[in-house]
Design an enzyme around this catalytic site. Sequence first.
Site, PDB file in Angstrom:
ATOM      1  CG  ASP A 311      -1.774   1.231   1.316  1.00  0.00           C
ATOM      2  OD1 ASP A 311      -2.396   1.571   0.300  1.00  0.00           O
ATOM      3  OD2 ASP A 311      -1.807   1.855   2.385  1.00  0.00           O
ATOM      4  CG  ASP A 509      -0.785   2.460   7.292  1.00  0.00           C
ATOM      5  OD1 ASP A 509      -1.438   2.480   6.219  1.00  0.00           O
ATOM      6  OD2 ASP A 509      -0.495   3.486   7.942  1.00  0.00           O
ATOM      7  CG  ASP A 513      -3.794  -1.330   3.431  1.00  0.00           C
ATOM      8  OD1 ASP A 513      -4.040  -1.179   2.224  1.00  0.00           O
ATOM      9  OD2 ASP A 513      -3.238  -0.468   4.130  1.00  0.00           O
TER      10      ASP A 513
END
Length: 767
Positions: A311, A509, A513
């Site tokens: 990400d 995080d 996700d």
Amino acid sequence: MRLPHLVWQRREVVLFAAAALLLAIGGLLWLMDARTAATAVWVAATLIGLAHSTVTLVAAARRRQPSVDVIAWLALAGALVVGEAFAGAVIAVMLASGALLEARAAARARRELSLLAARAPRTARRYGPDGLVEVAVGEVVPGDRLLVGSGEIVPVDGRLLGAATFDESALSGEGLPVERRAGEDVRSGVINAGHPVDLVATVPAAASTYAGVVRLVEQAQADSAPFVRTADRVAVAFVPLTLILAGVAWAATGEAVRAVAVLVVATPCPLLLAAPIAIMSGLSRAARVGVVIKGGASLERLAAGRVLLFDKTGTLTHGRPTLADVVTAGRLDADELLRLAGSLDQASAHVLAAAIVSAARGRGLMLQAPDEVREEHGYGLRGVVDGREVRLGKASWLVPEPAPAWAQRVRHRADLDGSLAVYVAVDGELAGALLFEDPVRADAPRMVRALRAAGIKRIVLVTGDRAEIAETVGRIVGVDAVEADRDPAEKLAIVKAEQAAAPTIMVGDGINDAPALAAAGAGVALAARGATASAEAADVVLTVDRVDALADAILISRRARRIAWQAVFAGMGLALAAMVAAAAGLLPPAAGATLQEIIDVAAIGIALTALLPARAYTAAMTPADVATARRLYAQHESVRPLVEQIRAVADDLSPTHRDAEPVRELLGRLESDLLAHERAEEAELVPILAKTLGGADPTGAISRTHAEIEHYVRRLRRALDGAGTAEVTDLRRLLYGLYAILRLHNAQEEEAAFSLVPEPVAKAPRR
């Protein structure tokens, strides 16, 4: 009823405690020369282990899964047959300890959704005939009008009745606050980062975005295939071999003792003990570099990864807005403009206020308490600082039309860089703008290179952010592919597609996700700034705010897995040789038991080498070097505004504005402050970096740019000393060139040097 239920829930703990206690009691009785009693106690421990092993084998058979407990069962039974009660008790303890570790891993799986559920809003404030009424979020129906206060989580998907600012990073990955106009849709799970706002619910809570994310995590976890442990894979081949060899020895000679001797020396301690010791040693070493790996299976999945998906927000970038530049209209200098803005924002709860106040304090500016502070909903903040009226907010509120040339440049730059502009007016006149960005982590490019060196074959950036921003970050850090504008469901699909081709590692995080982390071969969460749903769903958690620790974790996990295999093959290879000797009648059961203990000790010794220090990708500085680097980093930060001033001075020069005096003033500071700092870095930082990184020439590029910076400053001095007003073009060319070199040089130093320094120096570098 309560006590038996509690015992059953903690049966692994009870099993381990009972086996260990009986082993210890038997040892004490043996030392007291009560041999018969000691043997009886050890037999009891062996029987406990045998009973547990039987239950485990039955359960594995029902699931049609291979299990190393077959060898354990045979070893325990063989120990009882030949009278090796002590060996049986030791095996029982090892079996119980393995069961305890497995139970802890299973408990983690059941907790993965706990934080998601805890974060979900339980109530909503709904308008009714009697005003605002707090109701359970499940009672909200489409058409209800709700109030969402500052800092609250939006409970259901809805349509805004007024302009608002939201922190959408949990769902979209966008690190900067997002402005939403009246009439726009807003998703549940985002945080109201501005003033209280009304919205009309468009779907019930069960059909909202946030509830969908929770369902995606559940689905991803359900779809994940169980991971087969290293020991179980070896057992698939070793168990039949043991049975065949024992059976052949018995059938060929008619002596049951030979079969028992084979089973005794086949005690699988390299599988039951040596392999777990190597894995646990890897877990311990990873924890020392700030990486928590949730069990041996997670470590093996991390070691097996070949494709890594990242990400962006909070992973490759810092995930929070950072002041990138202060642009002034000329009435005030940059420090004074920032001081006034920071003083006013001390009274604001806006998401950008903390960044403005932090930047002002970071420059050592003295902030004053503001007076008459008032928030203009949907526009900004106003108040009085040191007797001057100060306003902060949007361009639509503060920038006149037509906009001044400098304000147009700010708009263009914000669009080009993907940054956010906050305008400042002082005493009724537009005075400047503050530019914010979510900067790339200084250690991210080095981490990506380290990951490739560690064996990662493909690196993909998967983000909910805009394509142009994602592609910029991807180029800087060096990924192979960029997938932008992806929602949680699309991220999950990408992870599944990559997982079908090769073992994957997913790093993130945010709540957005969590489904992808749960579906990946190994999920890695960054949780240095607090626990998140991603940390609950992940197999690996980085507790330090530096992503280069991930490369070390992968290296450690692969080394631990390699040593575990070495211990298994060495121990089981020696055991196989002993089994052949026992089958041939060369090794009686008693001698075989003694030899097996020696083999076990050797295998454990190999496993313990996983605790020894090994090569790491994250270089370590000595305490003295860290102190020097921190002092130089403070200087590095102090000259950052001077670097941005170079660009501002160059922007102001034009054929119609040829005043060179601002250039002369800037040059004086460059010679007195900037060059002094660069020379100090060359004299002190470069040797530290060379010693820390090693290699042929790790500091060549930095030394080269130090020389180039000094060269440009000297050329600027010569140009000013001999220049007339006709040479404005040359001055601008030199200033822009110096600015570009300094920006690149600062990024080099932050990546190669300052990111190696432990927090707080490396905590929040900017690009």
